[in-house]
Scaffold this active site. Structure first.
Site, PDB file in Angstrom:
ATOM      1  N   LYS A   1      21.729   2.372  10.953  1.00  0.00           N
ATOM      2  CA  LYS A   1      21.415   3.657  11.620  1.00  0.00           C
ATOM      3  C   LYS A   1      22.694   4.333  12.086  1.00  0.00           C
ATOM      4  CE  LYS A   1      18.405   4.237  10.446  1.00  0.00           C
ATOM      5  NZ  LYS A   1      17.475   3.501   9.680  1.00  0.00           N
TER       6      LYS A   1
ATOM      7  N   HIS B   1      32.964 -16.979  11.732  1.00  0.00           N
ATOM      8  CA  HIS B   1      33.456 -17.308  10.396  1.00  0.00           C
ATOM      9  C   HIS B   1      34.210 -16.147   9.759  1.00  0.00           C
ATOM     10  CE1 HIS B   1      31.328 -21.093  10.538  1.00  0.00           C
ATOM     11  NE2 HIS B   1      30.259 -20.454  10.965  1.00  0.00           N
TER      12      HIS B   1
ATOM     13  N   LYS C   1      16.631  11.430   1.203  1.00  0.00           N
ATOM     14  CA  LYS C   1      15.550  10.616   1.749  1.00  0.00           C
ATOM     15  C   LYS C   1      14.889   9.760   0.677  1.00  0.00           C
ATOM     16  CE  LYS C   1      12.666   9.613   5.104  1.00  0.00           C
ATOM     17  NZ  LYS C   1      13.238   8.688   6.086  1.00  0.00           N
TER      18      LYS C   1
ATOM     19  N   GLU D   1      24.957   5.538   8.988  1.00  0.00           N
ATOM     20  CA  GLU D   1      24.479   6.609   8.116  1.00  0.00           C
ATOM     21  C   GLU D   1      24.418   7.975   8.797  1.00  0.00           C
ATOM     22  OE1 GLU D   1      20.574   6.195   6.365  1.00  0.00           O
ATOM     23  OE2 GLU D   1      19.766   5.301   8.176  1.00  0.00           O
TER      24      GLU D   1
ATOM     25  N   ASN E   1      14.501  16.955 -11.766  1.00  0.00           N
ATOM     26  CA  ASN E   1      14.791  15.853 -10.839  1.00  0.00           C
ATOM     27  C   ASN E   1      14.784  14.583 -11.671  1.00  0.00           C
ATOM     28  OD1 ASN E   1      12.638  14.066  -8.543  1.00  0.00           O
ATOM     29  ND2 ASN E   1      14.823  13.888  -8.781  1.00  0.00           N
ATOM     30  N   GLY E   2      15.905  13.852 -11.660  1.00  0.00           N
ATOM     31  CA  GLY E   2      15.976  12.620 -12.444  1.00  0.00           C
ATOM     32  C   GLY E   2      17.316  12.514 -13.143  1.00  0.00           C
TER      33      GLY E   2
ATOM     34  N   CYS F   1      16.695  15.046  -5.694  1.00  0.00           N
ATOM     35  CA  CYS F   1      16.470  16.470  -5.919  1.00  0.00           C
ATOM     36  C   CYS F   1      15.010  16.821  -5.650  1.00  0.00           C
ATOM     37  CB  CYS F   1      16.803  16.927  -7.341  1.00  0.00           C
ATOM     38  SG  CYS F   1      18.451  16.504  -7.880  1.00  0.00           S
TER      39      CYS F   1
HETATM   40  O1  M6R Z   1      11.791   5.156   0.629  1.00  0.00           O
HETATM   41  P1  M6R Z   1      12.379   3.784   0.718  1.00  0.00           P
HETATM   42  O2  M6R Z   1      11.905   3.025   1.900  1.00  0.00           O
HETATM   43  O3  M6R Z   1      12.186   2.999  -0.542  1.00  0.00           O
HETATM   44  O4  M6R Z   1      13.919   4.039   0.884  1.00  0.00           O
HETATM   45  C1  M6R Z   1      14.825   2.972   0.930  1.00  0.00           C
HETATM   46  C2  M6R Z   1      16.171   3.418   1.450  1.00  0.00           C
HETATM   47  O5  M6R Z   1      16.699   4.415   0.620  1.00  0.00           O
HETATM   48  C3  M6R Z   1      16.087   3.959   2.871  1.00  0.00           C
HETATM   49  O6  M6R Z   1      15.541   3.016   3.737  1.00  0.00           O
HETATM   50  C4  M6R Z   1      17.490   4.337   3.373  1.00  0.00           C
HETATM   51  O7  M6R Z   1      18.288   3.212   3.509  1.00  0.00           O
HETATM   52  C5  M6R Z   1      17.403   5.114   4.681  1.00  0.00           C
HETATM   53  N1  M6R Z   1      18.365   6.159   4.683  1.00  0.00           N
HETATM   54  C6  M6R Z   1      17.662   4.277   5.874  1.00  0.00           C
HETATM   55  O8  M6R Z   1      17.601   4.988   7.058  1.00  0.00           O
END
Ligand code: M6R
Length: 614
Positions: free
Chosen positions: A491, A510, A609, A494, A100-101, A2
């Site tokens: 990539k 395997h 993000k 997601e 947020n939290g 958030c």
């Molecule tokens: O901000 P961070 O690098 O700690 O975030 C870790 C993951 O949440 C982040 O890398 C996520 O997997 C991305 N969506 C990958 O593209």
């Protein structure tokens, strides 16, 4: 997750809040809302969906007011709908709150408050918190500032909150624990509040990052009063932001993700510039130099991270073991703390995080710190919580990464980790002079090599067109290319929602080989290196089962070229540095496939993000 924004001052609050929410949309985009205070009282608008949906909804409505709060949500408690959207309002309608939290003890608090007559309309933990503050204020003689502090003493969990009082348009109350919160200081009597500095940067460079369990009051008189949760006063530490506004714009690209992929020659250079001096044959990593003894005597390195950062950690495992001869364990931060890990004082823990706010990584750091390990942070966001929680560290200097799918942050992380491994290897005498200088020199050529990969974009687009309708995909690699296979698969899944798995190429036989038929695209990183011949055999195994091979090969390769259905040629380099180059075509491939499937590339469904919940 958030994103939260607050404003108090002379200007119209609404446009500032909306613009700020758009900047913070990377933190979640399930719903959004604003609360504004004006002559009519408290005006509240909430909408399921993106900030643009909220804007549309409010188009012909009254949006006046020079004080207000806004929120963009990544749903935790309660489905994404208008009712669960923030701001939430107290039972008497006087307080509006954004959060947020996660309030972990919200169920018991809700029950207690219900027994005292409070009625709830949403499924959220946030509504419970605003009722709790209301309850404290009603049942004591305390003002709002103190009521917030007293209420938060009853809360278990994480929060960054802003509270607006309908009957007082002179002040906002903010507080934080384990979720980020920045206060920007504008003109006299003007304050900006946000989850990060991006909504603030165009108004002021002077900011205060609140620490955990601090509560602050900002008002039109220009006061910024901070206390901790025990009510002891805290002197605000004002910092100057270095962030540039242009870095937050798309700069002519259709999507942030594409812009960030194309920024990599620059971001990799920024990462080693100022650290690596080729003329003197030196790498300067002050976070390592100041703790030289610890690094030289480290018995083990533990890497904690999530997602793409975890993949960078896997590359680092190869780097540190190969170059510095220190055993490395790479841990999912989310699992690490729940299995009573053995951590010793001579362990070094490297925490990798683009955002520097990932709750799982933060929790792993806290555990390792309590057990006496030395913690080194590799973060992108300057001033982020993880960068402040670690003993030392190195910023990646990739610049703001806005696309939810991490691209330039990954290559910058790998660049920093390469510099770190070389530095430690050199200090320990574990790497030969020849190799040390050769790798340094070769690292300096990587930005040009990435540039050349970017020039193959049109060919990659053609391949994307062929495989855009796949329902599954496999990614294979060995050695340094194994983490690249994992990252390629992440990539694709997601942003395009195609199911994709990354595997060590030899592990395929395997189990996953059972999946291969003529429908299955298999992306293989088959660049020149020690395991090249083995990978060629793995490709043949796939071909024998009629799988489609899309190979990433070194320029000039003939064998794989002859076998693959499609190939992408990339410049040759030492296998140690290959992930920095071989990741890039896979990023472009995912981008184009997602785009052709009509997906929202920058804001894929269900994701955020910055993952600030555990
Ligand atoms: O901000 P961070 O690098 O700690 O975030 C870790 C993951 O949440 C982040 O890398 C996520 O997997 C991305 N969506 C990958 O593209």
């Amino acid at each position: 997750m958030c994103g939260i924004v607050g404003y108090i001052g002379e200007k119209d609050a609404y446009p500032i809040i909306i613009k700020g929410l758009k900047r913070l949309e990377y933190r979640g985009y399930d719903s959004s809302g604003v609360a504004l205070l004006n002559d009519q009282g408290l005006t509240l608008y909430k909408r399921k969906g993106k900030v643009s949906d909220l804007e549309e909804f409010t188009e012909s409505k009254d949006k006046s007011g020079s004080i207000g709060i806004g929120h963009t949500r990544w749903a935790t408690h309660g489905e994404p709908n208008d009712v669960n959207a923030h701001p939430h309002v107290s039972g008497d309608g006087k307080l509006a709150l954004i959060h947020n939290g996660i309030i972990e003890n919200y169920a018991s608090l809700r029950e207690e408050l219900s027994n005292r007559g409070h009625v709830f309309h949403s499924d959220t933990d946030t509504e419970v918190l605003v009722h709790l503050i209301e309850d404290v204020r009603k049942n004591t003689d305390l003002n709002l500032f103190d009521s917030v502090r007293v209420a938060l003493n009853e809360v278990i969990g994480a929060y960054a909150i802003v509270v607006l009082d309908k009957e007082n348009d002179d002040e906002l109350i903010v507080a934080k624990k384990s979720s980020p919160l920045v206060v920007g200081i504008g003109e006299p009597g003007e304050f900006f509040i946000a989850s990060d500095a991006t909504p603030i940067i165009e108004y002021t460079k002077n900011v205060v990052y609140l620490e955990d369990e601090e509560i602050a009051l900002v008002n039109r008189k220009g006061d910024l009063k901070i206390v901790n949760i025990q009510n002891q006063p805290v002197t605000p530490y004002i910092q100057e932001l270095e962030l540039q506004l242009e870095a937050l714009e798309k700069g002519g690209y259709d999507h942030f993700m594409l812009k960030e992929i194309y920024e990599q020659p620059r971001s990799i250079t920024d990462c080693f510039r100022g650290r690596m001096n080729l003329n003197k044959g030196l790498i300067k990593m002050s976070g390592i130099d100041s703790y030289e003894g610890k690094w030289k005597n480290a018995k083990r390195i533990i890497i904690v991270a999530c997602g793409t950062s975890w993949h960078a950690g896997l590359v680092a495992e190869y780097l540190f073991e190969d170059l510095a001869r220190i055993p490395v364990e790479v841990e999912y931060a989310s699992e690490f703390r729940y299995r009573n890990p053995i951590i010793n004082e001579d362990d070094i823990v490297i925490a990798i995080s683009q955002s520097g706010e990932t709750a799982d990584t933060l929790a792993a750091i806290k555990l390792a710190k309590d057990k006496g390990a030395h913690i080194f942070g590799v973060c992108n966001v300057v001033g982020s919580t993880i960068s402040r929680e670690t003993h030392s560290g190195a910023y990646t200097h990739a610049g703001p990464e806005i696309g939810v799918a991490s691209t330039k942050a990954f290559t910058a992380q790998v660049t920093v980790l390469t510099l770190m491994a070389l530095t430690v290897a050199r200090k320990k005498g574990a790497v030969s002079d020849e190799k040390y200088h050769r790798l340094m020199a070769e690292l300096s050529t990587i930005p040009d090599k990435v540039e050349r990969v970017l020039q193959t974009n049109d060919e990659i687009e053609v391949i994307a067109e062929i495989y855009k309708d796949a329902t599954n995909a496999l990614y294979l690699g060995r050695g340094y290319s194994f983490p690249v296979a994992l990252e390629g698969a992440l990539k694709l899944k997601e942003i395009s929602y195609i199911h994709a798995e990354g595997y060590p190429a030899a592990e395929m036989k395997h189990g996953p080989i059972a999946l291969i038929d003529e429908e299955m695209p298999v992306f293989v990183i088959a660049t020149q290196g020690p395991s090249y011949e083995k990978v060629v055999s793995n490709i043949q195994e796939v071909k024998a089962r009629k799988g489609k091979i899309i190979a990433i090969i070194t320029e000039g390769d003939k064998d794989v070229k002859g076998m693959a259905d499609h190939y992408i040629e990339i410049p040759s380099c030492d296998e140690v540095l290959m992930p920095l180059v071989s990741t890039v075509p896979l990023q472009l491939l995912s981008y184009h496939i997602a785009l052709m499937r009509g997906c929202n590339v920058d804001q894929p469904r269900n994701l955020a993000k910055s993952v600030t919940v555990e």
